[in-house]
Design an enzyme around this catalytic site. Sequence first.
Site, PDB file in Angstrom:
ATOM      1  N   THR A 163      28.927  38.867  -2.432  1.00  0.00           N
ATOM      2  CA  THR A 163      29.687  39.093  -1.202  1.00  0.00           C
ATOM      3  C   THR A 163      28.947  40.092  -0.319  1.00  0.00           C
ATOM      4  O   THR A 163      27.765  40.370  -0.546  1.00  0.00           O
ATOM      5  CB  THR A 163      31.130  39.537  -1.532  1.00  0.00           C
ATOM      6  N   ASN A 164      29.606  40.625   0.689  1.00  0.00           N
ATOM      7  CA  ASN A 164      28.967  41.609   1.568  1.00  0.00           C
ATOM      8  C   ASN A 164      29.943  42.738   1.856  1.00  0.00           C
ATOM      9  O   ASN A 164      31.073  42.747   1.355  1.00  0.00           O
ATOM     10  CB  ASN A 164      28.470  40.933   2.853  1.00  0.00           C
ATOM     11  N   ARG A 165      29.548  43.678   2.689  1.00  0.00           N
ATOM     12  CA  ARG A 165      30.328  44.912   2.828  1.00  0.00           C
ATOM     13  C   ARG A 165      31.429  44.824   3.880  1.00  0.00           C
ATOM     14  O   ARG A 165      32.086  45.819   4.167  1.00  0.00           O
ATOM     15  CB  ARG A 165      29.394  46.062   3.200  1.00  0.00           C
TER      16      ARG A 165
END
Length: 423
Positions: free
Chosen positions: A222-224
Amino acid sequence: MTMAPEKITLLENKRILLGVTGSIAAYKTVDLASKLNQAGALVDVIMTEAAQQFVTPLAFQSVTGRAVYTDLWQPASAGNGLPTHIAHVGLGEGADLLVIAPATAHTLAKLAQGLADNLLTVTALAARCPLMIAPAMDGGMYMHPATQANLQTLQGRGVLLVEPEEGRFASGLVGKGRLPETPTLIGHVRRALGGTGRLAGRRVVVTAGGTAEALDPVRYITNRSSGKQGYALAQAALDAGATVTLITSAQHLPAPTGAHIVPVDSARSLRDAVLHAVQGADVLLMAAAVADFRPAQVAEQKIKKQDNDTGITLELTRNPDILLDVKAQRTTDGWPRVVVGFAAESENLLANARDKLQRKGLDLMVANDISAADAGFSVDTNRVTVLDVQGGQQPLELMSKTRVSELIIERVAALLTDQTETS
Ligand SMILES: Cc1cc2nc3c(=O)[nH]c(=O)nc-3n(C[C@H](O)[C@H](O)[C@H](O)COP(=O)(O)O)c2cc1C
């Protein structure tokens, strides 16, 4: 020192009449009055006699800083800008919204009949503003045919109903009849006040959060992205009166009251949800952070390490480009009318953002410099530049994601107005 709570633009200087009746839930609306006041609203409280058995007028006066009204026979006090001679007329005249929370079965019955035997019921008849009621009572009282018939009568007259929630009552019984918590009540107040805003009658689709791409049954990439900017945009669109679909992978965030929530996780599920939701929609605000790549294979079982493994190589494959898919669909059916993209970049921000704006056929691009600690992912503030197709560039100073959202909604509303005028 902590920062003072942010004012809510829609609520600032709005006159809200809060009617409080004799339910044990009356204590909860001290918090409601306090939060409305902090948001910038001018809150005048009217209490029934029974309400004062549960909470004192002083409690409301203390949190609103304004006089509390309890008596039909006492003139309104000077100082609130109201006529001092006839309280119920003055209170009702000046108000933007009358909220009765909690509303007892007894008061609902009186309102349905048009009875006017105390300051609250007389004011409800005299007021010209919308009336919102939030019933709170034991489940048996709520489900009683008399109460249900009264609610139907009131709704038939255009009264806004805040449905009570299921849960445990002070009596220990369980059922439907609990007063919702303050954020939900405030969400309903915003809905009522925003109904005539610049996006009234418009359909807006917002995406929020980072996508999650599965590796195996327990792991994902995933990402932030926190989803905060997307949720703030959804709330700003609701405040402007739009019907909002919020397609989100950030379901841990509190849902804005009134938004239709569509949960997603991967880029592909987001793409399907977006292409479906934008049919017939006026606006797409694409604030989600979509992964460009996903694992080429998703392992059916949890990937195990072997004793002699020193590392593994993951093969990634391209995800669909959702905005290009939207562009293609829009070319054939014309929806959505306005598309706004968001570019989070750590270098060459404006050049990359302008390139995306053109390639993806966007109307606006919000360029987001994620290299600063006080902007971008997770934090509550953002520093963005809004780019348009004419080559315009609007740099915004550091501000809350709420304010950023309000300014973007302003730009979107202006684009829709231009389109309507030129079509
Ligand atoms: C301890 C207690 C709790 C009560 N809670 C509720 C309630 O949650 N909802 C309700 O409709 N009535 C409740 N009642 C009954 C109302 O207080 C009563 O019907 C009263 O006449 C309501 O007057 P009002 O509508 O003018 O405030 C409660 C009464 C008592 C004694």
